[in-house]
Write a protein that holds these residues in place. Structure first.
Motif, PDB file in Angstrom:
ATOM      1  N   ASP A   1       1.037  -1.286  -0.135  1.00 37.59           N
ATOM      2  CA  ASP A   1       0.023  -0.102   0.108  1.00 37.59           C
ATOM      3  C   ASP A   1       1.062   1.135  -0.051  1.00 37.59           C
ATOM      4  O   ASP A   1       1.717   1.373   1.003  1.00 37.59           O
ATOM      5  CB  ASP A   1      -1.003  -0.038   1.240  1.00 37.59           C
TER       6      ASP A   1
ATOM      7  N   PHE B   1       0.007   4.217   0.322  1.00 41.93           N
ATOM      8  CA  PHE B   1      -0.735   5.353   1.094  1.00 41.93           C
ATOM      9  C   PHE B   1      -0.808   5.138   2.609  1.00 41.93           C
ATOM     10  O   PHE B   1      -1.272   3.657   2.846  1.00 41.93           O
ATOM     11  CB  PHE B   1      -2.169   5.695   0.614  1.00 41.93           C
ATOM     12  N   THR B   2      -0.542   5.871   3.459  1.00 42.71           N
ATOM     13  CA  THR B   2      -0.864   5.641   4.878  1.00 42.71           C
ATOM     14  C   THR B   2      -2.049   5.592   5.266  1.00 42.71           C
ATOM     15  O   THR B   2      -3.169   6.229   4.567  1.00 42.71           O
ATOM     16  CB  THR B   2       0.046   6.471   5.666  1.00 42.71           C
TER      17      THR B   2
ATOM     18  N   ASP C   1      -3.814   7.626   7.359  1.00 43.34           N
ATOM     19  CA  ASP C   1      -4.334   8.979   7.260  1.00 43.34           C
ATOM     20  C   ASP C   1      -4.360   9.471   5.752  1.00 43.34           C
ATOM     21  O   ASP C   1      -5.212  10.249   5.504  1.00 43.34           O
ATOM     22  CB  ASP C   1      -3.118   9.890   8.002  1.00 43.34           C
ATOM     23  N   GLU C   2      -3.438   9.269   4.841  1.00 45.37           N
ATOM     24  CA  GLU C   2      -3.347   9.655   3.561  1.00 45.37           C
ATOM     25  C   GLU C   2      -4.766   8.940   3.034  1.00 45.37           C
ATOM     26  O   GLU C   2      -5.655   9.737   2.089  1.00 45.37           O
ATOM     27  CB  GLU C   2      -2.456   9.263   2.830  1.00 45.37           C
ATOM     28  N   ARG C   3      -5.234   7.676   3.167  1.00 42.63           N
ATOM     29  CA  ARG C   3      -6.247   7.122   2.595  1.00 42.63           C
ATOM     30  C   ARG C   3      -7.545   7.896   2.979  1.00 42.63           C
ATOM     31  O   ARG C   3      -8.682   8.039   2.258  1.00 42.63           O
ATOM     32  CB  ARG C   3      -6.225   5.550   2.836  1.00 42.63           C
ATOM     33  N   ARG C   4      -7.832   8.261   4.413  1.00 44.23           N
ATOM     34  CA  ARG C   4      -8.716   8.964   4.922  1.00 44.23           C
ATOM     35  C   ARG C   4      -8.980  10.244   4.271  1.00 44.23           C
ATOM     36  O   ARG C   4      -9.986  10.593   3.703  1.00 44.23           O
ATOM     37  CB  ARG C   4      -8.678   8.981   6.409  1.00 44.23           C
ATOM     38  N   GLU C   5      -7.911  10.935   4.074  1.00 43.98           N
ATOM     39  CA  GLU C   5      -7.794  12.437   3.389  1.00 43.98           C
ATOM     40  C   GLU C   5      -8.253  12.252   2.130  1.00 43.98           C
ATOM     41  O   GLU C   5      -9.295  12.959   1.399  1.00 43.98           O
ATOM     42  CB  GLU C   5      -6.501  12.725   3.552  1.00 43.98           C
ATOM     43  N   ILE C   6      -7.704  11.048   1.338  1.00 43.65           N
ATOM     44  CA  ILE C   6      -8.283  10.946  -0.078  1.00 43.65           C
ATOM     45  C   ILE C   6      -9.840  10.645  -0.249  1.00 43.65           C
ATOM     46  O   ILE C   6     -10.540  11.131  -0.722  1.00 43.65           O
ATOM     47  CB  ILE C   6      -7.439   9.951  -0.797  1.00 43.65           C
ATOM     48  N   HIS C   7     -10.291   9.654   0.605  1.00 38.61           N
ATOM     49  CA  HIS C   7     -11.679   9.364   0.603  1.00 38.61           C
ATOM     50  C   HIS C   7     -12.410  10.747   1.103  1.00 38.61           C
ATOM     51  O   HIS C   7     -13.755  10.973   0.473  1.00 38.61           O
ATOM     52  CB  HIS C   7     -11.914   8.318   1.695  1.00 38.61           C
ATOM     53  N   GLU C   8     -12.084  11.509   2.103  1.00 39.95           N
ATOM     54  CA  GLU C   8     -13.085  12.386   2.737  1.00 39.95           C
ATOM     55  C   GLU C   8     -13.020  13.515   1.473  1.00 39.95           C
ATOM     56  O   GLU C   8     -14.140  14.290   1.072  1.00 39.95           O
ATOM     57  CB  GLU C   8     -12.371  13.138   3.852  1.00 39.95           C
TER      58      GLU C   8
END
Length: 207
Positions: free
Chosen positions: A3, A5-6, A8-15
């Protein structure tokens, strides 16, 4: 595959994706010509995704009345009209008891009401329109989809509604230049599609 993305990065992308998809971006034209340009772009796009580009041939309506009932201030006719060769839409036509001159007409796609156009709320709307001097047609919605053969319920219902306007305009007691459309729930969706594809609808109320 690791992966990249970390968490936190995944959460930021999804948001960010959620914000972009859920933020309403209504088109607000500055001039009438801009509105017409936008409509000219959207109409063929909508017709294409609905499988209505080009529009089907307008076969003879062969409009039939299979039952009637006289009520207090209005009349109900059970109607059938041809949409594709050998295929008929069905609907409920409400008219004032007395029509002295051609009346405005309102198409009423009923949407996802229990019992369809026979639902008490839908009937109340149709009765109210007829008593106020309108001719009101509620076309029965069909929720039948078979994607392998290219059959979409939205395609069928949209074409049934367009042909419903043909039916209204064929009536001698209807003023074909004054056609409206209203519906709630799925009927509101059908109202949007019908009005986007048919200029004869000059007023809409989407609920």
């Amino acid at each position: 595959m690791p992966d990249i993305f970390t968490a936190d990065e995944r959460r930021e992308i999804h948001e960010a994706y959620f914000d972009a998809m859920s933020d309403p971006r209504p088109y607000v034209p500055d001039t009438l010509s801009q509105w017409h340009d936008r409509a000219a772009f959207l109409r063929p796009a909508l017709a294409g995704v609905l499988g209505l580009d080009p529009l089907p041939d307008r076969v003879p309506l062969d409009m039939r009345v299979t039952g009637s009932r006289e009520c207090d201030g209005y009349r109900i006719d059970r109607v059938h009209y041809q949409t594709w060769p050998g295929f008929y839409a069905t609907g409920w036509l409400y008219r004032p008891t007395v029509i002295d001159e051609p009346a405005p007409a309102i198409l009423n796609p009923h949407g996802h009401w229990e019992d369809g156009a026979r639902n008490a709320t839908v009937q109340a709307r149709l009765i109210g329109l007829a008593r106020r001097g309108y001719v009101a047609l509620a076309v029965d919605s069909l929720h039948v989809t078979d994607f392998p053969i290219g059959l979409s319920s939205l395609t069928v219902m949209t074409w049934n509604n367009i042909r419903g306007i043909d039916s209204l305009q064929s009536l001698p007691d209807v003023d074909g230049a004054r056609i409206g459309c209203t519906g709630a729930s799925g009927g509101g969706q059908q109202t949007m599609y019908a009005a986007a594809l048919d200029d004869r609808i000059t007023a809409t109320v989407n609920v």
